[in-house]
Design an enzyme around this catalytic site. Structure first.
Site, PDB file in Angstrom:
ATOM      1  CG  PHE A 157      -0.312   0.325   2.629  1.00  8.99           C
ATOM      2  CD1 PHE A 157       0.032   1.939   2.922  1.00  8.99           C
ATOM      3  CD2 PHE A 157       0.494  -0.553   3.518  1.00  8.99           C
ATOM      4  CE1 PHE A 157       0.384   2.192   4.055  1.00  8.99           C
ATOM      5  CE2 PHE A 157       0.975  -0.331   4.574  1.00  8.99           C
ATOM      6  CZ  PHE A 157       1.119   1.117   4.943  1.00  8.99           C
ATOM      7  CE  LYS A 181      -3.127  -8.554  -4.456  1.00  6.87           C
ATOM      8  NZ  LYS A 181      -3.482  -7.529  -3.417  1.00  6.87           N
ATOM      9  CD  GLU A 184      -5.810  -6.010   0.194  1.00  2.00           C
ATOM     10  OE1 GLU A 184      -4.745  -5.762  -0.494  1.00  2.00           O
ATOM     11  OE2 GLU A 184      -5.803  -6.707   0.881  1.00  2.00           O
ATOM     12  CB  SER A 234       4.657  -7.454   5.677  1.00  2.00           C
ATOM     13  OG  SER A 234       3.778  -8.504   5.310  1.00  2.00           O
ATOM     14  CB  CYS A 289      10.508  -0.714   2.833  1.00  2.00           C
ATOM     15  SG  CYS A 289      11.146  -0.072   1.401  1.00  2.00           S
ATOM     16  CD  GLU A 389       8.473  -3.288   8.540  1.00  2.00           C
ATOM     17  OE1 GLU A 389       7.486  -3.999   8.338  1.00  2.00           O
ATOM     18  OE2 GLU A 389       8.786  -2.404   7.611  1.00  2.00           O
TER      19      GLU A 389
END
Ligand code: NAD
Length: 504
Positions: A157, A181, A184, A234, A289, A389
């Site tokens: 995301f 993909k 969402e 992740s 990240c 994290e």
């Protein structure tokens, strides 16, 4: 099922074979504006039948795309690059509305994506192989690189446009057809990219978008036609995808999470180090990240550095990403914001000190998913706030006595995505670059995301697979090497020889 609310909002669809397609699955997710908490759209969720449809479309387009001349592919990519450039604002606004990051940050994301498209425009040179004349008498050997076929990308995301472009640019430049993909939570940017790709002349079926969740991902991992999977997200999901997809015979690069340390030596310029720590910890609300989440303060630099960071935090303007004055937006969901805030409680109970508590930020009183910049001091490895994290605007300071102690902490951390050292001593920086077990290193640079003509990737639990993403390793990932040995002898000299071929 769509909720009653769903019928009142637009529904984002798949993009398959050059057109918008709704799933038959009757499964939907909601898309929220993190700055207001409002549902902005619904998104259709793919099932295996939708993935099948997209894979069939990509397979059908592969033969012709693969046969398209390299300079033609470059031309299409060049047009796509120009269209993305011309639509920066539109893409950035879509990112801000769904992800929450500030508009200027979203513009920066699109700019970094453009670099990858520019790199891919050089595909005719990038796919040049090698040729060895006379590797044996009258024998030549050469290597060519060929596309894999249908390849898929699964994205997170936090970079709704840039990470899809990391994959898309090289995948299609190399002659593959691509199935994306996206997350969402942020489905719109991918659809914009698909629309622009079509305008640029990317043939229908070469780039497809399948919206959805784990059901769609599982179908991609099982699909025999899909030859390679690129994943960014992740660590637990990256690891699971790597294991399943490799077991299913696919080539995989799965980039995971991070815990990035910034080491500050006593000789560092204090203001520069504090500016860098604040920028890298709180930019995009810490949802990068490559965000710095731990400062390792060596020796007597700790007290003045913590104070310098605290002062700067007080000046950060938190607000909706589309507001021009905002420097830091909300987090992605309410649940995620609450999870991030929970580290402020656990840190106190584990003996760390909360120097700045983002829960007192005025923006947190609205319906948006805000948390102000937060600072923890006296954090130690083993505490929950150090080990996990957090992926939010929480910066931890770990105090150490020596460079060696700082290095040990970084190298013992299971993640190895990015790190940075701040110092004025070139020798110390050189030693750090040599010693540190991390994939991307900054020397007085807090967020060392490599430019597009290098490759991006961490070590250890930050990357599963052998090849890093984009740049030259991206080209390698999306192609098979084929080595051809050829000779054109006079057939008159031909004879049977059962010996193993040797150089003559
Ligand atoms: P995520 O792992 O929750 O989701 C990533 C993608 O995987 C999404 O498309 C999602 O739909 C899908 N997914 C989620 N759960 C799944 C499951 N159980 N099975 C199959 N698919 C699943 O990650 P996120 O929350 O979207 O993104 C944040 C994470 O991504 C952070 O950990 C961050 O460090 C990492 N990240 C890493 C990099 C990198 O380059 N290493 C870059 C950006 C983000």
């Amino acid at each position: 099922m769509k909720t009653a609310e769903a019928t009142a909002t637009r529904t984002l669809q798949h993009w398959i074979g050059g057109t918008l397609v709704e799933s038959q699955s009757q499964r939907y997710g909601i898309v929220t504006n993190p700055a207001t908490g409002e549902v902005s759209a619904h998104v259709t969720f793919a099932d295996a039948a939708d993935v099948e449809r997209a894979a069939a479309s990509a397979k059908a387009a592969f033969g012709e795309w693969r046969a398209t001349a390299l300079s033609r592919r470059a031309e299409v990519l060049f047009r796509l690059r120009n269209l993305v450039d011309a639509n920066r604002q539109r893409i950035a606004e879509a990112i801000t509305l769904e992800n929450g990051k500030t508009l200027s940050d979203a513009m920066g994301e699109v700019a970094r994506g453009l670099e990858n498209l520019e790199f891919a425009c050089g595909i005719p040179s990038l796919l040049k192989g090698g040729y060895s004349e006379q590797s044996s008498r009258g024998v030549d050997v050469y290597q060519i690189r060929q596309p894999l076929g249908v390849v898929a990308g699964i994205t997170p995301f936090n970079f709704p446009a840039m990470v899809p472009i990391w994959m898309l640019a090289n995948a299609i430049a190399c002659g593959n057809t691509f199935l994306l993909k996206p997350s969402e939570k942020v489905p719109s940017a991918s659809l914009l990219l698909a629309e622009l790709a079509q305008q640029a002349g990317v043939p229908d079926g070469v780039f497809n978008v399948v919206q959805g969740d784990k059901v769609a991902v599982d179908a991609l991992l099982q699909h025999a036609e899909i030859k390679a999977i690129s994943f960014v997200g992740s660590t637990p999901v990256a690891k699971a995808i790597y294991e399943t997809a490799t077991r299913n015979g696919k080539r995989v690069q799965a980039l995971g999470g991070a815990k990035n340390h910034m080491l500050v030596l006593p000789d560092a310029d204090l203001d520069m180090a504090a500016d860098a720590a604040v920028s890298a910890a709180y930019g995009a609300a810490g949802e990068r990240c490559m965000a710095i989440s731990v400062v390792l303060a060596v020796g007597n630099v700790a007290d003045p550095l913590v104070e310098a960071v605290r002062q700067r935090i007080g000046r950060i303007r938190v607000g909706a990403g589309l507001e021009p004055q905002s420097e830091m937006g909300p987090l992605i969901t309410r649940e995620h914001r609450d999870r991030v805030a929970s580290y402020l409680d656990s840190a106190t109970s584990e003996g760390a000190q909360v120097v700045a508590d983002g829960r007192s930020e005025p923006a947190t009183r609205g319906e948006g998913f805000f948390l102000g910049p937060s600072l923890l001091d006296h954090v130690e490895p083993g505490m929950r706030c150090y080990n996990d994290e957090i992926f939010g605007p929480v910066l931890s300071v770990v105090r150490v006595e020596t460079y060696a102690e700082a290095l040990r902490i970084i190298n013992e951390n299971p993640y190895g995505n990015g790190t940075a050292i701040f110092t004025q001593n070139g020798g110390a920086a050189r030693q750090f670059q040599f010693d540190v077990e991390v994939g991307m290193v900054g020397i007085n640079v807090p967020i060392p995301v490599p430019v597009a003509y290098y490759s991006f990737g961490g070590w250890k639990s930050s990357l599963f697979g052998d090849l890093h993403m984009y740049g030259p390793e991206g080209v390698q990932f999306y192609t098979h090497a084929k080595v051809v040995t050829s000779r054109w002898p006079d057939p008159g000299g031909s004879k049977v020889d059962l010996g193993f071929p040797q150089v003559r």
